[in-house]
Design an enzyme around this catalytic site. Structure first.
Site, PDB file in Angstrom:
ATOM      1  N   PHE A 140       0.852  -1.198   0.000  1.00 51.14           N
ATOM      2  CA  PHE A 140       0.000   0.000   0.000  1.00 51.14           C
ATOM      3  C   PHE A 140       0.876   1.233   0.000  1.00 51.14           C
ATOM      4  O   PHE A 140       1.764   1.372   0.841  1.00 51.14           O
ATOM      5  CB  PHE A 140      -0.936   0.021   1.220  1.00 51.14           C
ATOM      6  CG  PHE A 140      -1.890   1.182   1.177  1.00 51.14           C
ATOM      7  CD1 PHE A 140      -3.049   1.118   0.410  1.00 51.14           C
ATOM      8  CD2 PHE A 140      -1.628   2.353   1.877  1.00 51.14           C
ATOM      9  CE1 PHE A 140      -3.921   2.195   0.349  1.00 51.14           C
ATOM     10  CE2 PHE A 140      -2.506   3.429   1.820  1.00 51.14           C
ATOM     11  CZ  PHE A 140      -3.651   3.353   1.054  1.00 51.14           C
ATOM     12  N   ASP A 225       9.132   2.716   1.507  1.00 48.04           N
ATOM     13  CA  ASP A 225       7.967   3.452   1.988  1.00 48.04           C
ATOM     14  C   ASP A 225       7.865   3.174   3.487  1.00 48.04           C
ATOM     15  O   ASP A 225       7.376   2.126   3.904  1.00 48.04           O
ATOM     16  CB  ASP A 225       6.720   2.975   1.239  1.00 48.04           C
ATOM     17  CG  ASP A 225       5.449   3.639   1.744  1.00 48.04           C
ATOM     18  OD1 ASP A 225       5.495   4.296   2.802  1.00 48.04           O
ATOM     19  OD2 ASP A 225       4.406   3.485   1.089  1.00 48.04           O
ATOM     20  N   LYS A 254       2.568   9.771   8.293  1.00 45.01           N
ATOM     21  CA  LYS A 254       1.877   9.320   9.493  1.00 45.01           C
ATOM     22  C   LYS A 254       2.470   9.900  10.788  1.00 45.01           C
ATOM     23  O   LYS A 254       2.179  11.026  11.129  1.00 45.01           O
ATOM     24  CB  LYS A 254       1.796   7.793   9.514  1.00 45.01           C
ATOM     25  CG  LYS A 254       0.861   7.269   8.398  1.00 45.01           C
ATOM     26  CD  LYS A 254       0.264   5.914   8.670  1.00 45.01           C
ATOM     27  CE  LYS A 254      -0.925   5.634   7.761  1.00 45.01           C
ATOM     28  NZ  LYS A 254      -0.615   4.921   6.533  1.00 45.01           N
TER      29      LYS A 254
HETATM   30  C1  LIG Z   1      -0.929   5.219   5.115  1.00 40.86           C
HETATM   31  C2  LIG Z   1       0.112   4.830   4.129  1.00 40.86           C
HETATM   32  C3  LIG Z   1       0.306   5.560   2.936  1.00 40.86           C
HETATM   33  C4  LIG Z   1      -0.597   6.687   2.518  1.00 40.86           C
HETATM   34  O1  LIG Z   1      -0.506   7.784   3.361  1.00 40.86           O
HETATM   35  P1  LIG Z   1      -1.625   8.938   3.259  1.00 40.86           P
HETATM   36  O2  LIG Z   1      -1.176   9.953   4.244  1.00 40.86           O
HETATM   37  O3  LIG Z   1      -2.934   8.292   3.586  1.00 40.86           O
HETATM   38  O4  LIG Z   1      -1.605   9.431   1.850  1.00 40.86           O
HETATM   39  C5  LIG Z   1       1.350   5.183   2.121  1.00 40.86           C
HETATM   40  N1  LIG Z   1       2.153   4.156   2.433  1.00 40.86           N
HETATM   41  C6  LIG Z   1       1.994   3.447   3.559  1.00 40.86           C
HETATM   42  C7  LIG Z   1       2.954   2.338   3.866  1.00 40.86           C
HETATM   43  C8  LIG Z   1       0.963   3.742   4.435  1.00 40.86           C
HETATM   44  O5  LIG Z   1       0.779   3.005   5.542  1.00 40.86           O
END
Ligand SMILES: *Cc1c(COP(=O)(O)O)cnc(C)c1O
Length: 408
Positions: A140, A225, A254
């Site tokens: 994700f 990420d 986050k």
């Molecule tokens: C939550 C998340 C995202 C997206 O972040 P947003 O602030 O919702 O755009 C991207 N990568 C990972 C691994 C995430 O957990």
């Protein structure tokens, strides 16, 4: 009066775009790891707003930074720089592999910048055809069309028309699968050191070293990420530090702002040099208010006291989950890293993760799911022992409730 009683959960169904199905209560106040709703009911928070409020709610250092900066200057645009942005960037550089920082407002935007940078670098340095991005199933990376297409869950990217091209997905932790698709046209391999939304799956160390070597062999960039796994969540500032494998680009969001929207993309001097004024940007990125709060969060999180507390809390949660499982046999696997813990449901409880969440709420506890079959625990890194104990007691009650209801 805040007027909080004039709107309720019912209002949501009438005024909001129906992309979410929020819980039946509306949180109005939070302090540490406790949250209260409109009726004054108390909840213990094991969710941290999806691994965002890493220092709990309304941490005094963050509130202070917000108030202080709130009376100084809120916004300048990127026609000007600002002190909090520069201070935070310096700290991120001093503590990581990186030499350069780009700020945005969300995880998706940081990843969007990372993927654009990886393509730009490959095209500038090597060839206009070096554009292939290798990513992983169940990954994700956010919800913009590019990031959701790099993400490995087609149910999120289907139905919006043509997707960005030249993105390949292979199974996570499968080095042979990466070997089979990586080539001279590959610009980047993108992965989460712990897959979060995809079900709390830590990356395998040997696999990660193998991917790093393949990236070096084919002049592809390795992009981590760490939007969810970073900023102390797994017990080190970033998760890559535990593996001894260094990325070329890393994204953070986050927990970076502790609840204030901010994200960052980090990279090296060499890679950064393919960018120039006007090539990429965003209105709010590096906003002084966001950076001031993030700097305060960084200063608290990046301390031995906070980081070492993660392991202790991990051990406690996992041991309690194992005890609960000995009695109720609901989990087939308990896994994770630091305070990103997943408990996968037994086949008998398939697709019931949301039911466990609802039962937890009935018992005064907020937890998360990660897909339909995994319960996710992501409490604050500084959750007090008493809240942790009380939360696990409430979780056990929720499990009991589900098991008994199902047995009837
Ligand atoms: C939550 C998340 C995202 C997206 O972040 P947003 O602030 O919702 O755009 C991207 N990568 C990972 C691994 C995430 O957990």
């Amino acid at each position: 009066m805040s007027g909080s009683t004039s709107v309720s959960r019912k209002t949501f169904d009438n005024v909001m775009l129906p992309v979410y199905a929020p819980a039946e209560f509306v949180p109005v106040k939070g302090k540490g790891s406790k949250v209260w709703d409109q009726q004054g009911n108390e909840f213990i928070d094991f969710s941290s707003g999806i691994a965002v409020t890493a220092l709990g709610h309304c941490h005094p250092a963050l509130v202070n930074a917000l108030k202080t900066q709130g009376e100084m200057i809120w916004h300048t645009s990127n026609l000007f720089t600002n002190e909090p942005a520069l201070r935070l960037a310096q700290k991120l550089i001093d503590t990581t592999f990186a030499d350069r920082v780009f700020y945005a407002n969300s995880g998706a935007e940081a990843n969007e910048a990372a993927f654009k940078l990886a393509r730009r670098y490959a095209i500038t340095r090597y060839s206009p055809y070096k554009t292939k991005i290798i990513a992983f199933t169940h990954a994700f990376h956010g919800r913009t069309l590019f990031t959701v297409s790099v993400g490995g869950q087609p149910k999120y990217s289907d139905g919006f028309g043509p997707k960005p091209a030249d993105i390949v997905h292979v199974p996570f932790n499968d080095l042979d699968a990466v070997k089979a698709v990586i080539d001279d046209h590959t610009c980047a391999v993108v992965l989460e050191p712990v897959q979060g939304e995809g079900g709390i799956t830590p990356v395998d160390a040997e696999f990660l070293r193998g991917v790093r070597a393949l990236c070096d062999q084919y002049q592809a960039l390795l992009v981590f990420d760490e939007v969810q796994s970073g900023m102390g969540r797994t017990g080190t500032l970033f998760t890559y530090m535990q593996y001894g494998v260094t990325p070329d680009i890393l994204t953070s969001a986050k927990a970076l702002g502790g609840g204030f929207p901010i994200s960052a993309m980090l990279t090296t001097e060499e890679i950064a040099q393919v960018m120039a004024p006007g090539v990429h940007g965003t209105t709010y990125g590096g906003n002084p208010l966001a950076c001031a709060v993030a700097e305060a969060a960084f200063d608290v999180i990046n301390t031995p006291a906070v980081l070492s507390g993660v392991k202790v809390r991990y051990n406690y949660i996992v041991s309690q989950l194992e005890k609960i499982n000995d009695v109720y046999h609901v989990f087939s696997d308990i896994r994770g890293l630091g305070l990103l813990i997943g408990a996968e449901l037994q086949p008998a409880y398939q697709n019931m993760a949301r039911d466990f969440l609802t039962a937890a709420i009935d018992n005064g506890l907020m937890v998360l799911n990660a897909g339909a079959n995994v319960i996710r625990f992501a409490p604050s890194l500084v959750i007090p022992e008493s809240d942790l104990e009380q939360g696990m007691i409430r979780f056990e009650k929720a499990v009991k409730q589900i098991v008994e209801t199902k047995g009837k």
